[in-house]
Design a protein around this motif. Structure first.
Motif, PDB file in Angstrom:
ATOM      1  N   TYR A 119      37.565  -2.176 -26.429  1.00 11.66           N
ATOM      2  CA  TYR A 119      36.560  -3.137 -25.954  1.00 11.66           C
ATOM      3  C   TYR A 119      35.168  -2.493 -25.966  1.00 11.66           C
ATOM      4  N   THR A 120      35.092  -1.256 -25.484  1.00 11.54           N
ATOM      5  CA  THR A 120      33.805  -0.566 -25.382  1.00 11.54           C
ATOM      6  C   THR A 120      33.166  -0.364 -26.750  1.00 11.54           C
ATOM      7  N   ASN A 121      33.992  -0.059 -27.771  1.00 11.60           N
ATOM      8  CA  ASN A 121      33.477   0.263 -29.094  1.00 11.60           C
ATOM      9  C   ASN A 121      33.627  -0.874 -30.096  1.00 11.60           C
ATOM     10  N   ARG A 122      33.731  -2.108 -29.594  1.00 13.71           N
ATOM     11  CA  ARG A 122      33.846  -3.267 -30.478  1.00 13.71           C
ATOM     12  C   ARG A 122      32.573  -3.401 -31.310  1.00 13.71           C
ATOM     13  N   SER A 123      32.689  -4.128 -32.396  1.00 12.76           N
ATOM     14  CA  SER A 123      31.518  -4.439 -33.210  1.00 12.76           C
ATOM     15  C   SER A 123      30.959  -5.781 -32.757  1.00 12.76           C
ATOM     16  N   GLY A 124      29.657  -5.956 -32.916  1.00 12.10           N
ATOM     17  CA  GLY A 124      29.055  -7.248 -32.575  1.00 12.10           C
ATOM     18  C   GLY A 124      28.489  -7.272 -31.168  1.00 12.10           C
ATOM     19  N   ASP A 125      27.882  -8.402 -30.832  1.00 12.53           N
ATOM     20  CA  ASP A 125      27.184  -8.507 -29.549  1.00 12.53           C
ATOM     21  C   ASP A 125      27.637  -9.708 -28.723  1.00 12.53           C
ATOM     22  N   VAL A 126      28.829 -10.251 -29.045  1.00 15.26           N
ATOM     23  CA  VAL A 126      29.347 -11.398 -28.290  1.00 15.26           C
ATOM     24  C   VAL A 126      30.499 -10.916 -27.407  1.00 15.26           C
ATOM     25  N   PRO A 127      30.427 -11.126 -26.081  1.00  5.37           N
ATOM     26  CA  PRO A 127      31.468 -10.621 -25.193  1.00  5.37           C
ATOM     27  C   PRO A 127      32.794 -11.354 -25.335  1.00  5.37           C
TER      28      PRO A 127
END
Length: 322
Positions: free
Chosen positions: A133-141
């Protein structure tokens, strides 16, 4: 606008050439440096201010180029590249070695009983869920439901795989039982990462041109990013979960280990830590962080939008995540 260094240093990109494996390896040795976990909030905030001010053309008097790059890597180690928010401490890449050496060492030490297998697989997948979760790509939660589904799916997959292989390993040489945790971790990564990043698979991740100008979102880019991350994560686990079992299998036959069995866990954790110090940055470096793909490989509607707005662009770029 005063300062001892020029304002044209591109700190949006890594210091080393990311077109080569060695350049990426140097970059990730800095990003995954475990010492960054010990940095105080004040140091992180100072790095953030230094980096953000420099991007706006403001240079602190006396700042050197080496200090700027150090601030950039401290910033990158703690703040998400897409959202800019401070990442959860245990989810940062700099926490990978200390956290994984402890968890993996215990998985490899306590593999003989079913409760121990279940407990340590649960601990590992809980940690992995935070990291993914911390290192996901993108900016949508992600929503709470999506997080919960990913966590339950990966944990169940890891436990079922571990218990199934543990049962099969009873009929194989004793050393084979030691590799059950690795097989379970590999299977869980194939489940956990796609589930934790399922929103990207559904809605896509941001794609940009070479200068970083956003062109839209692509699910094809998300698919490529997730495959690369799964391969890297499994690669990270190979040395740490394959080499120590062989060494421990030999050491446990020695008289001093039989006399001091309490040394088993510390020695195992130490061996895993040594492997991870090198495996973590080297496997992160297998693929460029700023990955790319040709416009012709994107979804038809995305291709059409890009060709209308930017007909000269043939390649798009995206943050693959970690």
């Amino acid at each position: 606008m005063s300062g001892d260094i020029p304002l044209n240093i591109n700190i949006k990109e890594p210091r080393w050439d990311q077109g080569t494996f060695m350049g990426r390896a140097q970059h990730f040795f800095m990003v995954t440096d475990p010492r960054n976990v010990l940095l105080s909030g004040a140091v992180l905030e100072d790095a953030r201010v230094t980096v953000e001010n420099y991007r706006q053309g403001i240079v602190r008097p006396g700042l050197t180029e080496d200090e700027l790059w150090r601030a950039k890597y401290v910033y990158d180690s703690a703040f998400h590249p897409d959202t800019g928010e401070k990442m959860i401490l245990v989810g940062r890449m700099s926490a990978q070695v200390p956290m994984n050496m402890t968890i993996t060492g215990c998985m490899l030490t306590f593999y003989r009983t079913t409760p121990a297998v279940v407990f340590w697989q649960w601990v590992n997948q809980s940690f992995n869920a935070v990291v993914n979760y911390t290192n996901r790509s993108g900016d949508v939660p992600l929503t709470v439901n999506q997080l919960g589904a990913a966590y339950v799916s990966a944990t169940t997959g890891a436990v079922v795989t571990a218990l199934g292989l543990k049962s099969l390993a009873k009929h194989l040489p004793a050393i084979m039982s030691r590799f059950v945790p690795f097989a379970a971790v590999a299977a869980a990564n194939c489940i956990n990462i796609p589930f934790m990043r399922q929103r990207e698979l559904k809605y896509g991740i941001p794609i940009t041109d070479e200068e970083g100008n956003r062109l839209g979102e692509s699910t094809k880019a998300a698919q490529q990013a997730i495959v690369q991350v799964v391969v890297s994560r499994i690669g990270m686990a190979v040395p740490a979960m394959a080499i120590p079992p062989v060494i421990m299998n030999a050491l446990e036959k020695k008289a001093f280990m039989k006399r001091f069995p309490v040394l088993n866990a510390p020695v195992q954790v130490g061996l895993v830590g040594f492997c991870l110090v090198f495996a973590t940055p080297l496997c992160c470096a297998l693929f460029p962080q700023k990955s790319s793909m040709s416009v012709s490989s994107l979804e038809a509607d995305v291709q059409e939008r890009i060709r209308k707005s930017s007909p000269h662009i043939s390649t798009v770029f995206f943050n693959k995540g970690l």
